[in-house]
Design a protein around this motif. Structure first.
Motif, PDB file in Angstrom:
ATOM      1  N   MET A 178      38.449  53.562  16.093  1.00 53.85           N
ATOM      2  CA  MET A 178      37.275  52.924  16.654  1.00 53.85           C
ATOM      3  C   MET A 178      37.423  51.411  16.517  1.00 53.85           C
ATOM      4  SD  MET A 178      34.196  55.546  15.518  1.00 53.85           S
ATOM      5  CE  MET A 178      33.548  54.464  14.350  1.00 53.85           C
ATOM      6  N   LYS A 179      37.037  50.719  17.591  1.00 51.22           N
ATOM      7  CA  LYS A 179      37.107  49.259  17.575  1.00 51.22           C
ATOM      8  C   LYS A 179      35.819  48.703  18.151  1.00 51.22           C
ATOM      9  CE  LYS A 179      40.050  45.348  18.321  1.00 51.22           C
ATOM     10  NZ  LYS A 179      41.420  44.940  18.471  1.00 51.22           N
ATOM     11  N   ALA A 180      35.286  47.709  17.479  1.00 54.59           N
ATOM     12  CA  ALA A 180      34.026  47.102  17.895  1.00 54.59           C
ATOM     13  C   ALA A 180      34.256  45.726  18.498  1.00 54.59           C
ATOM     14  CB  ALA A 180      33.081  46.971  16.702  1.00 54.59           C
ATOM     15  N   MET A 181      33.336  45.359  19.350  1.00 51.95           N
ATOM     16  CA  MET A 181      33.247  43.999  19.867  1.00 51.95           C
ATOM     17  C   MET A 181      31.918  43.438  19.387  1.00 51.95           C
ATOM     18  SD  MET A 181      34.086  41.274  21.471  1.00 51.95           S
ATOM     19  CE  MET A 181      35.537  41.653  22.430  1.00 51.95           C
ATOM     20  N   ILE A 182      31.970  42.272  18.798  1.00 50.15           N
ATOM     21  CA  ILE A 182      30.763  41.579  18.371  1.00 50.15           C
ATOM     22  C   ILE A 182      30.503  40.451  19.357  1.00 50.15           C
ATOM     23  CG2 ILE A 182      29.652  40.238  16.546  1.00 50.15           C
ATOM     24  CD1 ILE A 182      31.479  41.703  14.536  1.00 50.15           C
ATOM     25  N   LEU A 183      29.342  40.499  19.995  1.00 50.53           N
ATOM     26  CA  LEU A 183      28.941  39.456  20.940  1.00 50.53           C
ATOM     27  C   LEU A 183      28.039  38.461  20.229  1.00 50.53           C
ATOM     28  CD1 LEU A 183      28.027  41.565  24.110  1.00 50.53           C
ATOM     29  CD2 LEU A 183      30.154  40.350  23.630  1.00 50.53           C
ATOM     30  N   ILE A 184      28.357  37.184  20.385  1.00 51.22           N
ATOM     31  CA  ILE A 184      27.576  36.128  19.748  1.00 51.22           C
ATOM     32  C   ILE A 184      27.225  35.079  20.806  1.00 51.22           C
ATOM     33  CG2 ILE A 184      27.515  34.375  17.947  1.00 51.22           C
ATOM     34  CD1 ILE A 184      29.730  35.987  16.504  1.00 51.22           C
ATOM     35  N   PRO A 185      26.006  35.119  21.342  1.00 52.70           N
ATOM     36  CA  PRO A 185      25.605  34.077  22.289  1.00 52.70           C
ATOM     37  C   PRO A 185      25.316  32.777  21.542  1.00 52.70           C
ATOM     38  CG  PRO A 185      23.795  35.596  21.915  1.00 52.70           C
ATOM     39  CD  PRO A 185      24.969  36.118  21.138  1.00 52.70           C
ATOM     40  N   THR A 186      25.711  31.671  22.142  1.00 50.90           N
ATOM     41  CA  THR A 186      25.500  30.376  21.489  1.00 50.90           C
ATOM     42  C   THR A 186      24.940  29.347  22.463  1.00 50.90           C
ATOM     43  OG1 THR A 186      27.790  29.661  21.914  1.00 50.90           O
ATOM     44  CG2 THR A 186      27.342  30.715  19.789  1.00 50.90           C
ATOM     45  N   TYR A 187      24.137  28.478  21.909  1.00 55.77           N
ATOM     46  CA  TYR A 187      23.693  27.262  22.580  1.00 55.77           C
ATOM     47  C   TYR A 187      23.366  26.268  21.468  1.00 55.77           C
ATOM     48  CZ  TYR A 187      21.524  23.948  25.687  1.00 55.77           C
ATOM     49  OH  TYR A 187      21.233  22.793  26.390  1.00 55.77           O
ATOM     50  N   ASN A 188      24.161  25.230  21.366  1.00 55.31           N
ATOM     51  CA  ASN A 188      24.010  24.223  20.307  1.00 55.31           C
ATOM     52  C   ASN A 188      24.081  24.860  18.915  1.00 55.31           C
ATOM     53  OD1 ASN A 188      23.907  22.044  22.012  1.00 55.31           O
ATOM     54  ND2 ASN A 188      21.681  21.947  22.042  1.00 55.31           N
ATOM     55  N   GLU A 189      25.132  25.583  18.670  1.00 55.15           N
ATOM     56  CA  GLU A 189      25.339  26.242  17.379  1.00 55.15           C
ATOM     57  C   GLU A 189      26.506  25.623  16.610  1.00 55.15           C
ATOM     58  OE1 GLU A 189      23.151  28.439  16.456  1.00 55.15           O
ATOM     59  OE2 GLU A 189      22.345  29.259  18.311  1.00 55.15           O
ATOM     60  N   ALA A 190      26.861  24.379  16.920  1.00 51.27           N
ATOM     61  CA  ALA A 190      28.003  23.731  16.262  1.00 51.27           C
ATOM     62  C   ALA A 190      27.843  23.699  14.746  1.00 51.27           C
ATOM     63  CB  ALA A 190      28.184  22.313  16.801  1.00 51.27           C
TER      64      ALA A 190
ATOM     65  N   THR B 174      25.718  43.010  18.435  1.00 52.58           N
ATOM     66  CA  THR B 174      25.248  41.680  18.823  1.00 52.58           C
ATOM     67  C   THR B 174      24.780  40.950  17.566  1.00 52.58           C
ATOM     68  OG1 THR B 174      22.981  42.433  19.271  1.00 52.58           O
ATOM     69  CG2 THR B 174      24.543  42.458  21.114  1.00 52.58           C
ATOM     70  N   MET B 175      25.083  39.672  17.521  1.00 55.12           N
ATOM     71  CA  MET B 175      24.675  38.828  16.392  1.00 55.12           C
ATOM     72  C   MET B 175      24.238  37.472  16.907  1.00 55.12           C
ATOM     73  SD  MET B 175      27.535  39.408  13.408  1.00 55.12           S
ATOM     74  CE  MET B 175      26.439  38.743  12.131  1.00 55.12           C
ATOM     75  N   ASP B 176      23.286  36.885  16.213  1.00 55.43           N
ATOM     76  CA  ASP B 176      22.916  35.504  16.486  1.00 55.43           C
ATOM     77  C   ASP B 176      23.779  34.592  15.622  1.00 55.43           C
ATOM     78  OD1 ASP B 176      20.985  36.213  18.303  1.00 55.43           O
ATOM     79  OD2 ASP B 176      19.319  36.021  16.897  1.00 55.43           O
ATOM     80  N   ALA B 177      24.045  33.414  16.103  1.00 57.48           N
ATOM     81  CA  ALA B 177      24.875  32.458  15.365  1.00 57.48           C
ATOM     82  C   ALA B 177      24.048  31.570  14.444  1.00 57.48           C
ATOM     83  CB  ALA B 177      25.679  31.597  16.338  1.00 57.48           C
ATOM     84  N   ASP B 178      22.744  31.750  14.433  1.00 55.66           N
ATOM     85  CA  ASP B 178      21.877  30.861  13.655  1.00 55.66           C
ATOM     86  C   ASP B 178      21.659  31.318  12.215  1.00 55.66           C
ATOM     87  OD1 ASP B 178      20.186  33.024  13.899  1.00 55.66           O
ATOM     88  OD2 ASP B 178      18.659  31.970  15.053  1.00 55.66           O
ATOM     89  N   GLY B 179      22.341  32.382  11.800  1.00 54.13           N
ATOM     90  CA  GLY B 179      22.190  32.868  10.430  1.00 54.13           C
ATOM     91  C   GLY B 179      21.128  33.935  10.259  1.00 54.13           C
ATOM     92  N   SER B 180      20.428  34.281  11.320  1.00 52.13           N
ATOM     93  CA  SER B 180      19.379  35.293  11.198  1.00 52.13           C
ATOM     94  C   SER B 180      19.947  36.713  11.116  1.00 52.13           C
ATOM     95  CB  SER B 180      18.386  35.188  12.360  1.00 52.13           C
ATOM     96  OG  SER B 180      19.031  35.414  13.600  1.00 52.13           O
ATOM     97  N   HIS B 181      21.190  36.896  11.487  1.00 52.94           N
ATOM     98  CA  HIS B 181      21.888  38.176  11.325  1.00 52.94           C
ATOM     99  C   HIS B 181      22.998  37.972  10.303  1.00 52.94           C
ATOM    100  CE1 HIS B 181      20.552  39.046  15.683  1.00 52.94           C
ATOM    101  NE2 HIS B 181      19.655  39.496  14.827  1.00 52.94           N
ATOM    102  N   ARG B 182      22.974  38.776   9.258  1.00 46.30           N
ATOM    103  CA  ARG B 182      23.903  38.579   8.148  1.00 46.30           C
ATOM    104  C   ARG B 182      25.179  39.404   8.313  1.00 46.30           C
ATOM    105  NH1 ARG B 182      21.302  39.614   2.660  1.00 46.30           N
ATOM    106  NH2 ARG B 182      21.724  41.718   3.418  1.00 46.30           N
ATOM    107  N   VAL B 183      26.307  38.766   8.099  1.00 41.56           N
ATOM    108  CA  VAL B 183      27.599  39.456   8.124  1.00 41.56           C
ATOM    109  C   VAL B 183      27.622  40.540   7.042  1.00 41.56           C
ATOM    110  CG1 VAL B 183      30.082  39.167   7.772  1.00 41.56           C
ATOM    111  CG2 VAL B 183      28.810  37.503   9.142  1.00 41.56           C
TER     112      VAL B 183
END
Length: 112
Positions: free
Chosen positions: A1-13, A92-101
Motif C-alpha cells: 500500500m502506498k499513500a499520497m499526501i496532498l498539501i495545498p499551500t498559499y503563503n506557507e513559506a 490531506t493535510m494543511d501546511a499551517d500546523g493544524s494537522h499533526r504529522v
C-alpha cells in the motif's frame, strides 16, 4: 500500500519546511510508504520555490496559476492522484500546523 499526501499551500513559506521535515522523519522510519504533492496557488511568498529547493525526491509540486480556493486545489490534486494507479490511499493535510504529522501513524494503522 502506498499513500499520497496532498498539501495545498498559499503563503506557507514559514511553515512548509517544518512540515516536510517532520514528514521526512516519519518516512525515514521505512514503516510508512508515502509521497507528497504540494499544491501551490502561486504564493506571493514563493512557497513553491522553497519546496523545490528542498529537492526531496518523494515530494512533487503542482503549481497553479492563481489563488483559486481550497476546494479547487484539492480537486486538482485528486485528479492528479486518481490518474496514477501507484497510490491506493489519499491523505490531506494543511501546511499551517493544524494537522499533526504525529497523527499519521494511527491513521495509516486504521486503514491497513
Amino acid at each position: 500500500m502506498k499513500a499520497m499526501i496532498l498539501i495545498p499551500t498559499y503563503n506557507e513559506a514559514s511553515t512548509v519546511v517544518e512540515l516536510l521535515t517532520a514528514l521526512s522523519v516519519l518516512r525515514d522510519t521505512r514503516r510508512y510508504d508515502f509521497d507528497v504533492t504540494v499544491i501551490d496557488d502561486n504564493s506571493p511568498d514563493r512557497t513553491d520555490d522553497i519546496v523545490e529547493s528542498l529537492a526531496l525526491d518523494w515530494v512533487s509540486i503542482l503549481k497553479r496559476e492563481r489563488k483559486d480556493g481550497l476546494g479547487n486545489a484539492y480537486r486538482a490534486g485528486f485528479a492528479q492522484v486518481l490518474a496514477n494507479s501507484q497510490y491506493d490511499q489519499l491523505v490531506t493535510m494543511d501546511a499551517d500546523g493544524s494537522h499533526r504529522v504525529a497523527d499519521l501513524p494511527a491513521m495509516f494503522a486504521a486503514i491497513s
